[in-house]
Design an enzyme around this catalytic site. Sequence first.
Site, PDB file in Angstrom:
ATOM      1  CE  LYS A  44      -0.441   6.289   2.414  1.00 16.74           C
ATOM      2  NZ  LYS A  44       0.257   5.011   2.481  1.00 16.74           N
ATOM      3  CB  ILE A  70      -1.588   4.951  -1.530  1.00 20.19           C
ATOM      4  CG1 ILE A  70      -2.696   4.107  -0.893  1.00 20.19           C
ATOM      5  CG2 ILE A  70      -1.806   6.445  -1.297  1.00 20.19           C
ATOM      6  CD1 ILE A  70      -4.083   4.362  -1.389  1.00 20.19           C
ATOM      7  CB  CYS A 129      10.380   2.160   0.062  1.00 22.38           C
ATOM      8  SG  CYS A 129       9.196   2.601   1.312  1.00 22.38           S
ATOM      9  CB  ILE A 191       3.027  -9.126   7.056  1.00 20.20           C
ATOM     10  CG1 ILE A 191       1.545  -9.454   6.991  1.00 20.20           C
ATOM     11  CG2 ILE A 191       3.824 -10.301   7.550  1.00 20.20           C
ATOM     12  CD1 ILE A 191       1.174 -10.658   6.126  1.00 20.20           C
ATOM     13  CG  ASN A 192       3.628  -2.980   4.175  1.00 27.56           C
ATOM     14  OD1 ASN A 192       2.503  -2.805   3.704  1.00 27.56           O
ATOM     15  ND2 ASN A 192       4.514  -2.007   4.287  1.00 27.56           N
ATOM     16  N   GLY A 217      -6.242  -7.064   4.743  1.00 30.06           N
ATOM     17  CA  GLY A 217      -7.568  -7.538   5.144  1.00 30.06           C
ATOM     18  C   GLY A 217      -7.642  -9.041   5.299  1.00 30.06           C
ATOM     19  N   GLY A 247      -2.285  -7.946  10.231  1.00 34.55           N
ATOM     20  CA  GLY A 247      -2.757  -8.687   9.067  1.00 34.55           C
ATOM     21  C   GLY A 247      -4.168  -9.199   9.246  1.00 34.55           C
ATOM     22  N   GLY A 269      -6.061  -2.249  10.786  1.00 35.52           N
ATOM     23  CA  GLY A 269      -6.050  -1.260   9.706  1.00 35.52           C
ATOM     24  C   GLY A 269      -7.321  -1.347   8.889  1.00 35.52           C
TER      25      GLY A 269
HETATM   26  O1  RRO Z   1       1.407   3.907  -0.135  1.00 39.88           O
HETATM   27  C1  RRO Z   1       1.258   2.727  -0.499  1.00 39.88           C
HETATM   28  O2  RRO Z   1       0.914   2.415  -1.636  1.00 39.88           O
HETATM   29  C2  RRO Z   1       1.512   1.627   0.443  1.00 39.88           C
HETATM   30  C3  RRO Z   1       2.535   1.602   1.345  1.00 39.88           C
HETATM   31 BR1  RRO Z   1       3.716   3.001   1.564  1.00 39.88          BR
HETATM   32  C4  RRO Z   1       2.723   0.447   2.163  1.00 39.88           C
HETATM   33  O3  RRO Z   1       3.625   0.341   2.987  1.00 39.88           O
HETATM   34  N1  RRO Z   1       1.867  -0.564   2.015  1.00 39.88           N
HETATM   35  C5  RRO Z   1       0.855  -0.519   1.119  1.00 39.88           C
HETATM   36  O4  RRO Z   1       0.101  -1.491   1.027  1.00 39.88           O
HETATM   37  N2  RRO Z   1       0.693   0.578   0.357  1.00 39.88           N
END
Ligand code: RRO
Length: 526
Positions: A44, A70, A129, A191-192, A217, A247, A269
Amino acid sequence: MERLETTLGNIRMETPLIAVSGIYGVDYERIIQSRPYVGAVVTKSVTLNPRAGNPEPRIVETRAGLLNSIGLQNPGIKMFLEQQIPELRTLEVPVIVSVAGSDIDEYIQCSKLLAERDEIDAIELNVSCPNVEAGGIEFGCDADVLERLVTGVRESIGTKTLITKLTPNVTDISVIAQAAINGGTEVLALINTIRGMAIDLDTQRPKLGNLVGGLSGIGIHPVAVYMVYHCYTSCCRKASVPIIGIGGVSNPSEALELILAGATCVGIGTAMFRNPTVFEDVAMGIHQYVVTKGVESVASLVGKSAGDKVLSFGDIAIYLNIPETKVRSLCNQTALPGRPSNGGWVTTIDEIERWYLRITGRQWADLVADGNLEPVSVEVNLGANISHERLTSILRHWQETGIAEVLEQSFESKGTIVMKIRLLEDHESNKQNLQSIRRRQAKTETTTETGKILNSVLGNISVAFEDKLAVTTQPILLSLSPDGLLRLATQEHLGHLLQRDREIIRFFLASYMERLIQQIQRIQGN
Ligand code: RRO
């Protein structure tokens, strides 16, 4: 499972599957149970200082997948180095540490500290970020800032492999990918999560404590396939920058889709929550596919479905100022394997082998000259207009008149026959044709209408084009195949020929595209 071994930057992995930077951090038990199917693990994201994270609830389930916010909860780099690194090593798989920050300096400081540790195999920049120095716009949404960030970190981490994980929440992800490549990233991960929101109908309030979050998901899988494909074809293939495709992967088919679109590795994930054996299931499924398809390794599947989109037939017609029908017929009549109504895709070399190969007069001549002609197995595409009765009568005619001996034949489907034939040299027309072939050996004269047009458009290409194969080769194929299209049959019979075809077609394609592009540039310049 040797065929699944994968290399990513400096990392050697047992499989291309990566446990991605998850919602809860590394699930040690799960990873250990999943060896040897997990190729690497990503932690993480860690930041310079500890972060408490966002208000609860932080995770919401939707029909399309999980929404999370999160808020980068983590113990900070100091604690991470002291406590988590030793533990991560117990996993006995390569470890990638994800780094986040609020400004470029924070990323650099964290990355430097991590680069000093031998236990870490690679550093991943999480650029989803907010950049406090730029009013909160995410690093991964601003190409210029991202390039500076990647450059700064790259210079600070010695020989460690650098991965940049991209956000999909942008207008064109390939622009961002290119910026990261310019900055010196060795690998891209994408991708994120995709920004999303869910609302509770009873309270009429957003379900997440942070109001909005990121979707992961099942629902994001096709988006990931597209974005991997887009980055692969736009910049990664050219720059030889491998992609970790992430993804919504929960089964082998979804992983393979990402690989075929251009991913070297596949991240898993969200699926870990539902299926404890997902790594084993996906790895075994990929292995099975690789074996069934008869390919040497999973690496040779990377980007197989990512043809180069060059130009549509319509675009070429406008550029060259010729009718579109002419462009289509040019493409169909050359070694370019233009799929019917394919919209102008130039397929990859490997794909060409699966499509129709046109045997040119020259190739046929080479074949004869090498004494490889007899017997030869060919699959003749007759088009849809010839009946089996007519075909049978042609075959009978050959036998009776001694043009050719048909050694084997089988009808595959309407209009297609696979056969092994032997040209009989004694026959008068064969004699003449074989002589003429030998005379023309290696000549690259272009005499036909198609060839002339191609020459006028593209210049003199040194591969012979023949409207009709039999004009310079042999009559049997003319009578069967007025358009001269042949499909080669078994590799067993024609392995050596296939190799040569590959070379000729490779050469042809390179030369064709080069000239076409030059021509277009000239026209555009005028
Ligand atoms: O911690 C999060 O809320 C978070 C992060 Br850093 C990220 O890169 N992607 C995400 O879906 N949540």
